[in-house]
Structures are given as C-alpha cells and as structure tokens.
Design a protein around this motif. Structure first.
Motif, short mmCIF file in Angstrom:
data_model
loop_
_atom_site.label_atom_id
_atom_site.label_comp_id
_atom_site.label_asym_id
_atom_site.label_seq_id
_atom_site.Cartn_x
_atom_site.Cartn_y
_atom_site.Cartn_z
N MET A 17 0.48 -1.29 -0.09
CA MET A 17 0.08 0.37 0.25
C MET A 17 0.82 0.96 -0.22
O MET A 17 0.57 2.61 -0.61
CB MET A 17 -1.29 -0.34 0.63
CG MET A 17 -2.09 -1.16 1.07
SD MET A 17 -2.99 -1.06 -0.55
CE MET A 17 -3.48 0.63 -0.56
N GLU A 18 2.08 1.20 0.12
CA GLU A 18 2.99 2.28 0.69
C GLU A 18 2.94 2.86 -1.53
O GLU A 18 3.48 4.52 -1.78
CB GLU A 18 4.62 2.19 1.09
CG GLU A 18 5.48 3.19 0.92
CD GLU A 18 6.34 2.91 1.76
OE1 GLU A 18 7.10 4.10 1.90
OE2 GLU A 18 6.58 1.55 2.54
N TRP A 19 3.17 1.52 -1.87
CA TRP A 19 4.04 1.68 -3.44
C TRP A 19 2.07 2.53 -4.28
O TRP A 19 1.97 2.85 -4.87
CB TRP A 19 3.86 0.78 -4.05
CG TRP A 19 5.39 0.15 -3.40
CD1 TRP A 19 6.38 0.47 -2.94
CD2 TRP A 19 6.21 -0.91 -3.61
NE1 TRP A 19 7.55 0.02 -2.68
CE2 TRP A 19 7.29 -1.13 -3.43
CE3 TRP A 19 5.51 -2.03 -4.26
CZ2 TRP A 19 8.84 -2.16 -3.77
CZ3 TRP A 19 6.63 -3.42 -4.38
CH2 TRP A 19 8.16 -2.90 -4.09
N ALA A 20 1.32 1.76 -3.91
CA ALA A 20 -0.40 2.30 -4.05
C ALA A 20 -0.55 3.56 -3.98
O ALA A 20 -0.76 4.20 -5.25
CB ALA A 20 -1.51 1.41 -3.72
N GLN A 21 0.51 4.63 -2.96
CA GLN A 21 0.02 6.01 -2.43
C GLN A 21 0.90 6.33 -3.39
O GLN A 21 0.50 7.61 -3.88
CB GLN A 21 0.10 5.71 -1.43
CG GLN A 21 -0.79 5.55 -0.55
CD GLN A 21 -2.19 6.52 -0.26
OE1 GLN A 21 -2.09 6.90 -1.04
NE2 GLN A 21 -3.09 5.72 -0.02
N GLN A 22 2.65 5.89 -3.96
CA GLN A 22 3.05 6.63 -4.71
C GLN A 22 2.54 6.57 -6.50
O GLN A 22 3.44 7.05 -6.79
CB GLN A 22 4.41 5.64 -4.53
CG GLN A 22 5.14 6.74 -2.95
CD GLN A 22 6.17 5.85 -2.97
OE1 GLN A 22 6.60 4.84 -2.62
NE2 GLN A 22 7.00 6.38 -1.75
N VAL A 56 -0.73 8.59 -15.39
CA VAL A 56 -2.01 8.84 -14.33
C VAL A 56 -3.37 7.98 -15.16
O VAL A 56 -3.53 7.28 -14.05
CB VAL A 56 -2.75 10.20 -14.01
CG1 VAL A 56 -3.20 10.42 -13.09
CG2 VAL A 56 -1.08 11.01 -13.01
N PHE A 57 -4.15 8.82 -16.41
CA PHE A 57 -5.25 8.02 -16.82
C PHE A 57 -4.83 6.68 -16.72
O PHE A 57 -5.89 5.69 -16.48
CB PHE A 57 -5.29 8.17 -17.82
CG PHE A 57 -6.20 9.79 -18.06
CD1 PHE A 57 -7.55 9.73 -18.18
CD2 PHE A 57 -5.12 11.14 -17.42
CE1 PHE A 57 -8.12 10.79 -17.53
CE2 PHE A 57 -6.47 12.10 -17.23
CZ PHE A 57 -7.78 11.96 -17.72
N ASP A 58 -3.30 6.07 -17.42
CA ASP A 58 -3.30 4.76 -17.68
C ASP A 58 -3.29 3.59 -16.06
O ASP A 58 -3.41 2.51 -16.06
CB ASP A 58 -2.22 4.24 -17.65
CG ASP A 58 -2.11 5.23 -19.55
OD1 ASP A 58 -3.04 4.84 -20.36
OD2 ASP A 58 -0.95 4.58 -20.26
N SER A 59 -3.31 4.47 -15.39
CA SER A 59 -2.17 4.20 -13.95
C SER A 59 -4.04 4.31 -13.01
O SER A 59 -4.13 3.05 -12.16
CB SER A 59 -1.37 4.77 -13.49
OG SER A 59 -0.49 4.72 -13.68
N LYS A 62 -0.68 15.84 -6.49
CA LYS A 62 -0.15 15.04 -6.05
C LYS A 62 -0.15 13.64 -6.91
O LYS A 62 0.91 12.92 -7.36
CB LYS A 62 -1.28 13.93 -4.91
CG LYS A 62 -0.63 12.57 -4.06
CD LYS A 62 -1.42 11.71 -3.36
CE LYS A 62 -0.77 10.16 -3.07
NZ LYS A 62 -1.47 9.45 -1.93
N LEU A 63 -1.26 13.81 -7.53
CA LEU A 63 -1.25 12.58 -9.17
C LEU A 63 -0.27 13.57 -10.00
O LEU A 63 0.15 12.58 -11.14
CB LEU A 63 -2.72 13.28 -9.60
CG LEU A 63 -3.86 12.42 -8.88
CD1 LEU A 63 -5.63 12.63 -9.49
CD2 LEU A 63 -3.70 10.87 -9.23
#
Length: 615
Positions: free
Chosen positions: A24-29, A502-505, A537-538
């Motif tokens: 989840m740390e990676w998910a936030q990044q 961002v859209f792809d992710s 952030k995004l």
C-alpha cells in the motif's frame, strides 16, 4: 473500488499460485495498473534480462477505478520487458477482462518462471489453479475462448489468451481478450508464449466494493460522464465514427504516412475511412459497419463491429469469416491500408480479423509489410524470396502475407521479426519506420511535429498513446497549437506524457482525455481511494511513473541515441500538403525536452529530479 489489496503470484516453473498483500505504500506513490505494476516489475526484474528468458516476468494489472461505475473503468494492462523492443512494455486493453479480474478480488497477477508444458490459469474468485493447456496449444484466440467457456460451463467467464503468433514467437504477438480487444503492442504476447502460458480465464463474483466515499464517488463519476457526453469528440465523433473519424482529417493535414512514409497523403484514404465503412456496398447493398460497441462501463462506445463482404476474394471460400466481428480502428486501417498503399477496405478487414484471431499487432504487422514492399520495389527482395509479387497497393499481397505470418511459412518468418530486424537482415535498416524497434502509428511527424518528439522519447518505443499531442496540434484539445512548428512542443509532450501516465494507472481509458483533464479524474480517485489524492499529488505521480520507466530503460542500455527518428523523417521533406517541404525537427526539440524533464544531456534523470520524485 479502490484497491482489493491483494495480488496473485503465479510461479509457472513450480506450478504454484499464492496470494500476497498489496504494497500500500507503493500504491500511494504509483496509484495502480501501469504505475504500480511497473514498480513491482522494476523492483523484481534485472533490466538486462532477455525478454524471452524465464527470469523475465509478466504482470496483468488493474487500476483502482477498474470495475467501478467510473466511465471506461474496464481497463487492465500487461507489463513486462517487451520482446519486440527490449524496453519496458506496458500494453493496455479494454473489453471486460480487467473488470472481471477485479471482481474476483485481485489487483494484479504476477507470472514468473516458465512452465514445462502448456498451461492456462483459472481464477474463480479465491479459487486459483493452473490447468493443462495441451488441448489449447495450436488453437486460435477465438477457438481458445470458446473451448474454455464450454469446459467451465460458464458463458460469463472472461478469457485473455495468445494465438499461434504468440506460440510461434512472432515478435509482436498480442494478448487478446473478449475476441477482439488486445494488449496489442511491444510483443507482450510473445513473452506470454515463451512461458508456455496459453490463457487466463477469470470469473469474479465479489463485485465492486471498498469505495472510500461511495456518495461522493457516484457524484464525481456522474459529473465526469456528463463532461464526456457533452464533448463533441467523446459524445458524438467517437460513438458515430470510431477512431476512424481521423482518416480523412489526418490525410488532409498531410500527416498520413503512406507507402512506408515515402508520402504523407494517400489518394485512396476516402475508400478506407469511417465514412466508407458506413456506406452501402454495391455488391450486396449492406454497409461494412454493423454497429458500434462499448467496453465495460464505457459511455463513449468507439468500438466497431463490422461484417465483411462475403463475395470478396479474401473470404469467398471462407464462411468462418462472414460473421460480424471486431472492425477496423484508425491505427489498423492505416497500417494495413495507407502504409502499404492498399485502398481495399474489405482486404483490410480480412487482415484485421487474422490479427484478432491469432493475436498479433496490426500496427507492427502493417508497417513491416510496408517495409517489405519498399524492399521489393527497390529490387532488394524478389518475387522468389517473398513467394509472390508484392508491390505497393497490392491487396492480394497483404492478404497472402497475413496468412503466411500465421502459418509461420516462407517469408512469413521474416515478417515475424518486425520491420527493424527484417530490414537489418536485408541490409537496409534505415527503411524501418519506428523507434526502439517499435513501428510508428498513423501520424507522420513532418506534418505533426510534436508527435515526432513523443515517438522518439516514448519509453515503450514509438507510440501515440504515450503522449497524444494530436489532441492539441490537430483537434485543439485542451488548447490549439501549431502542428508545423517545434516551439513549445517539449513542454507539451511532457505534460501529455505525465497526464497519460495517471490515466493509464487509474484504470480508465485514455480516450476520456479528449474531454477530461486531471481535474475531472481527481475527484473520482479521491472519493474512491484511501489517502489524499490532490491535483498536486497526481501530477507528481504521473511524472514519477514516467521517470521510473526511463530509469529502467537507461539500465537496460538505452541512451539518448535511441530517442531519435529514422533518417527519412529528418532528411526527406514532405512532398505534399500543409507540411510540404518540412522535415521533423527532433534534433532541436530533444535537448529542450531533456531540460524540461530535469535530465542530463544524455537523457538520464538527474540526482535532483530523482530526489524530488522519490526515485
């Protein structure tokens, strides 16, 4: 639904499947899908790995909005080191497979190693197992999906698979789901085939849950859908004409690559356009286009369903191709058509069906045929070597070469290499029209300057979906820029590349960006996902993903020399149209782009840039 917080790790060498908690740390990044899966990949795989070695991994990943009521929330991506390019590969697909994977409770599946025999992965919620696929090996994508659905006795099971192209090592094989949606570029299907993995079958019954703020999310999703409906491109153009709406537009701009980029306008563009697809044929009085179609959760519905002319020479004795199936998108119509000088719509549809049926990228295939036709035109390849006459404009040659490729016969083996390897084999590497061994899509960068920079700097090789400056340079979205100048294109390309990351992710389709900006996506992500997802952030997430991919490629051996275009686009001016007399100004734009990115003159992210992005 945000994240399911679970990933599935499949060790093909040992035949084991195990669940792991999502980092989840990676998910936030890194958010999800492209960004998050690439983070896992670069942490676990040596950049120098041979793409077809067991040590290479293959990841199928969803985004936090995949499977939710967000418009177009049906996407998934395949991340690996590309067989065609040797660069980081992330190939995105629509249809229904991605949402089903999410409904089964998985954010991503990581495949590692190589099975000793052909297998497929069966996922039914938490019940996961590798099954024998000996009976599927040698079968097409279409046959594979039908057999799996029958054996599971469930017509709702969603399947992604490789065809014979992936089994036989065609360097640009796809992974196809829902019969005609594909993770299409860079040879991700080739990697899947090298692991003896034939298919993944998924049935999920858990639905979409875990939305942080359901009421706020539904409000944000509804507002964003209205933006799509009210927009001329996503509300009218794409539903009515599909991506093929661009054929005549780009041709008139003098940016339609024709006959292997010798020309920038195609005299028969009208014959293979969206308008032609909708007209009634003189042979049977029916139109080529049957209807439009949508992927999971999509309010745009740009997909095409077409029916081929049963009297056409390509299918007159092949009734298995007479039914309605996936129709031509703009990129495929261009690659199979204008790139080869072929103006026969039915021949293009037949070749397109073969690409879908056996799982190979129509962009690379068409562009490789174009290079072969130029080699033939120059006398470097003979009729005897190819097995037939192959002049530019020959629909018969196009059809025959597609069949040769699938069978792995004769010259089909050379076509299977892709244009870069094929042209190098015959001593004319400069005739391959691509970047990092991946062929260009349907925009000539002499007439759309920004696309030249986007192609050259794309982390996965030449690609229109990594920084679609056509939106700005042609359509005026979000602002109109002059397609014939290089000024300002470095900043434009960077902005498009970061936003697309961002859209792809997120798990939504990049076509939403014709109407949406990050400001439309942000409230949906913020309501769906744990954490505070601000615009700032995004924006940082998008830039972080792009630089992470770049660092992997740097470590794999790519340098500034690989951020370049073929000599033709830099030295042979456009002959006609608005760009007449122009070449692409990549040599001027590239240093400006590196500076905008915070990279050194060799194209490597600086220490300061890496520190700012947490890399």
């Amino acid at each position: 639904m945000g994240w399911t917080r679970k990933i599935l790790r499949v060790d093909l060498s040992n035949g084991t499947c195990k669940s792991e908690p999502l980092n989840m740390e990676w998910a936030q990044q890194y958010l999800g899908q492209r960004g998050l899966a690439t983070k896992y990949f670069v942490e676990e795989v040596d950049p120098k790995v041979d793409p077809l070695a067991p040590a290479n991994k293959l990841i199928m990943a969803t985004g936090p909005l995949t499977g939710t009521p967000a418009s177009t929330g049906g996407r998934y991506s395949v991340i690996t080191k590309g067989a065609l390019t040797g660069a980081i590969a992330c190939s995105n697909s629509g249809g229904y497979f991605g949402a089903e994977l999410k409904f089964a409770g998985w954010d991503m599946v990581i495949f590692e190693g190589k099975s000793a025999k052909p297998v497929y992965l069966s996922i039914e919620d938490d019940k996961v197992e590798l099954r024998d696929a000996a009976h599927l090996w040698g079968k097409t994508v279409w046959q594979t999906e039908e057999i799996i659905k029958k054996s599971h006795q469930d017509p709702q099971v969603r399947v992604c698979s490789i065809g014979r192209a992936g089994e036989n090592g065609v360097m640009y094989a796809c992974i196809v789901n829902d019969l005609h949606r594909a993770a299409g570029r860079s040879g991700v299907g080739t990697v899947m085939g090298s692991k003896n993995l034939k298919a993944v079958a998924v049935r999920g019954t858990k639905g979409a849950g875990a939305i942080k703020n359901p009421k706020a999310f539904m409000q944000a999703a509804a507002a964003a859908k209205k933006v799509l409906v009210d927009n001329a491109v996503t509300g009218q153009g794409l539903p009515t004409f599909g991506t093929q709406v661009l054929m005549n537009v780009i041709n008139e701009m003098g940016a339609l690559p024709t006959r292997n980029h010798r020309d920038v306008q195609f005299e028969s563009a009208r014959k293979i356009s969206a308008e032609a697809m909708a007209e009634k044929r003189p042979t049977d009085g029916k139109s080529h286009l049957v209807t439009n179609a949508a992927c999971f959760g999509c309010t745009i519905a740009c997909g095409r369903i077409s029916k081929i002319d049963e009297t056409h020479f390509s299918v007159v004795n092949k009734p298995q191709y007479w039914g309605a199936s996936g129709g031509l998108e703009y990129e495929a119509a261009w690659a199979l058509g204008a790139a080869n000088g072929v103006g026969d719509l039915e021949a293009l549809q037949y070749a397109n069906l073969i690409c879908n049926e056996d799982g190979f990228d129509p962009i690379t295939f068409g562009a490789t045929v174009a290079a072969a036709m130029e080699l033939y035109d120059l006398g470097i390849l003979s009729k005897e070597q190819i097995g037939l006459e192959a002049p530019f404009g020959s629909a018969q040659a196009l059809v025959a070469l597609a069949e040769m490729l699938v069978k792995g016969e004769g010259f089909g083996k050379d076509l299977a290499l892709g244009s870069a390897r094929m042209c190098a084999k015959y001593g004319r590497p400069e005739l391959s029209m691509g970047v990092k061994q991946q062929e260009f899509p349907a925009y000539d960068s002499r007439g759309i300057q920004g696309m030249g920079l986007a192609y050259a700097t794309s982390n996965r090789g030449a690609c229109h979906l990594r920084g679609y400056t056509v939106a700005s340079e042609v359509l005026g979205i979000p602002v109109k820029t002059d397609p014939l100048v290089t000024e300002g294109k470095a900043d434009l390309v960077k902005a498009f590349q970061d936003a697309t990351s961002v859209f792809d992710s997120a798990g939504v389709c990049v076509f939403t960006t014709f109407a949406w900006s990050l400001a439309d996506l942000q409230p949906q992500l913020d309501a769906a996902c744990d954490g505070d997802w601000t615009m700032e952030k995004l924006t940082l997430v998008g830039e972080r993903i792009w630089n992470m991919e770049r660092l992997f490629n740097n470590a794999a051996g790519f340098t500034a020399k690989d951020d370049d275009l073929p000599p033709r686009l830099k030295t042979e001016p456009a002959k006609t149209g608005p760009a007449k007399g122009l070449v692409n100004g990549i040599d001027k734009m590239r240093p400006e782009y590196y500076k905008a990115r915070g990279w050194n003159p060799e194209g490597v992210p600086s220490k300061e840039t890496r520190a700012r992005l947490g890399l």
